[in-house]
Design an enzyme around this catalytic site. Structure first.
Site, PDB file in Angstrom:
ATOM      1  N   GLY A  12       0.791  -1.223   0.000  1.00  0.00           N
ATOM      2  CA  GLY A  12       0.000   0.000   0.000  1.00  0.00           C
ATOM      3  C   GLY A  12       0.826   1.277   0.000  1.00  0.00           C
ATOM      4  N   ASN A  13       2.036   1.229   0.604  1.00  0.00           N
ATOM      5  CA  ASN A  13       2.858   2.439   0.679  1.00  0.00           C
ATOM      6  C   ASN A  13       3.369   2.867  -0.696  1.00  0.00           C
ATOM      7  OD1 ASN A  13       4.706   0.100   0.737  1.00  0.00           O
ATOM      8  ND2 ASN A  13       6.295   1.644   0.958  1.00  0.00           N
ATOM      9  N   LYS A 130     -11.408  -9.371   8.812  1.00  0.00           N
ATOM     10  CA  LYS A 130     -10.694  -8.309   8.104  1.00  0.00           C
ATOM     11  C   LYS A 130     -11.433  -6.980   8.257  1.00  0.00           C
ATOM     12  CE  LYS A 130      -7.696  -6.678   5.064  1.00  0.00           C
ATOM     13  NZ  LYS A 130      -6.266  -6.558   5.355  1.00  0.00           N
ATOM     14  N   LYS A 215      -3.818  -9.847  -0.731  1.00  0.00           N
ATOM     15  CA  LYS A 215      -3.132  -9.574  -1.996  1.00  0.00           C
ATOM     16  C   LYS A 215      -1.835 -10.362  -2.135  1.00  0.00           C
ATOM     17  CE  LYS A 215      -0.448  -5.626  -0.357  1.00  0.00           C
ATOM     18  NZ  LYS A 215       0.792  -6.404  -0.297  1.00  0.00           N
ATOM     19  N   LYS A 277       2.723 -12.243   3.991  1.00  0.00           N
ATOM     20  CA  LYS A 277       3.840 -12.129   3.043  1.00  0.00           C
ATOM     21  C   LYS A 277       4.722 -13.371   3.116  1.00  0.00           C
ATOM     22  CE  LYS A 277       3.874  -7.075   3.215  1.00  0.00           C
ATOM     23  NZ  LYS A 277       2.491  -7.023   3.705  1.00  0.00           N
TER      24      LYS A 277
END
Length: 314
Positions: A12-13, A130, A215, A277
């Site tokens: 997102g960053n 979430k 994602k 991740k």
């Protein structure tokens, strides 16, 4: 087609940074920086597919729906996710085309608005966790639970927030289109925000569901689809760390799959931050991938050549 294939997952960053308000100008500026990094990688002869997060953007779309609900009908979460894919895809396409031109590369760029197939019986649907969208007062939360059947959780000091399921991705509905474009040398932007989650009925008819797919897990699915040797997950830290945020924090340059599994089981990588991740990297490697690297956006090219970030190897 160019050489070694890599899937780049933008955090997102890379699109909206902490403390920014989310103007189009801010987001374009961030995307342009990311695009220059990706163009540098493409200039080295890599075949590139890109995916990205959409958390802040879909949150803003949901808030706009809420604020305008007396004037316009609110859209369901799957439609809002598709809106965010289109917006970010447009920004990435335009910025990437410019960055490639500056690098002297003639490579087509295309966004594929992607649906992600999930299992309707996934346990996440009975245990939504979430958080999405804006914060509400206790009274507003009770009304939304009653009127819309939303599940709300109270976050101390901030208010109540809606929580939705986060089922695991099973397949990408547009996989043939993505594979065809990629094999023709196109830089493909796909599965943004994890893709729009859909379920299939017995006859194969698809239906969007109110959920959010992680994602990074979808990035691993995309990497396997295009036969990538490398999965590069870009986030806001230079390297993965053990004991993160503590005085004895230890940054890791390289881990084996077994070491990563051990640290994950020990709770070193929390579910809401680094955990997905690491899980994505492990899933990619266990399916035949050669290298998975977690790194900062600024260190993307150096990470791909093993000079930055945290590399996980089989």
């Amino acid at each position: 087609m160019p050489g070694r294939a890599v899937v780049i997952a933008l955090g997102g960053n890379a699109i909206l940074q902490h403390r920014e308000t989310g103007t189009a100008e801010e987001q374009f500026a961030n995307v342009q920086k990311a695009s220059r990094q990706i163009a540098t990688i493409a200039a080295e002869g890599y075949a590139v597919a890109v995916t990205h997060g959409n958390g802040p953007q879909v949150g803003d779309i949901l808030l706009k729906n809420e604020l305008a609900k007396e004037t316009l009908p609110p859209m369901p979460l799957d439609v809002c996710g598709a809106e965010s894919q289109g917006m970010i895809g447009y920004m990435l396409q335009q910025s990437m085309q410019e960055a490639l031109r500056e690098a002297g590369l003639d490579r087509p760029v295309a966004t594929v608005l992607t649906q992600t197939l999930v299992d309707g019986d996934d346990p996440a649907f009975t245990n939504p966790e979430k958080p999405i969208g804006p914060f509400y007062t206790a009274m507003q939360a009770r009304r939304l639970e009653s009127e819309k059947g939303w599940r709300m959780v109270r976050i101390p000091g901030q208010g109540s927030r809606r929580v939705v399921p986060s089922p695991r991705p099973v397949a990408l509905v547009e996989e043939r289109a993505i594979a065809t474009l990629f094999s023709a040398g196109t830089i493909v932007i796909a599965a943004g925000g994890g893709g729009v989650p859909v379920v299939a009925d017995g006859g194969g008819t698809l239906r969007g569901v109110e959920a959010v797919v992680d994602k990074d897990l979808t990035a691993a699915l995309l990497a396997r689809l295009v036969g990538a040797e490398d999965l590069l997950i870009l986030t806001d830290v230079e390297r993965v760390a053990l004991n993160y945020g503590r005085p004895d924090q230890q940054k890791i340059g390289e881990m084996t799959v077994r070491e990563a599994q051990r640290h994950l089981a020990a709770g070193q990588f929390p579910p809401g931050t680094m955990g997905p991740k690491i899980e994505a990297a492990l899933g990619f490697l266990e399916a035949g991938g050669k290298r998975a690297t977690i790194a900062s956006l600024e260190g993307a090219f150096r990470a791909l050549s093993g000079r930055a970030g945290t590399r996980i190897r089989p």
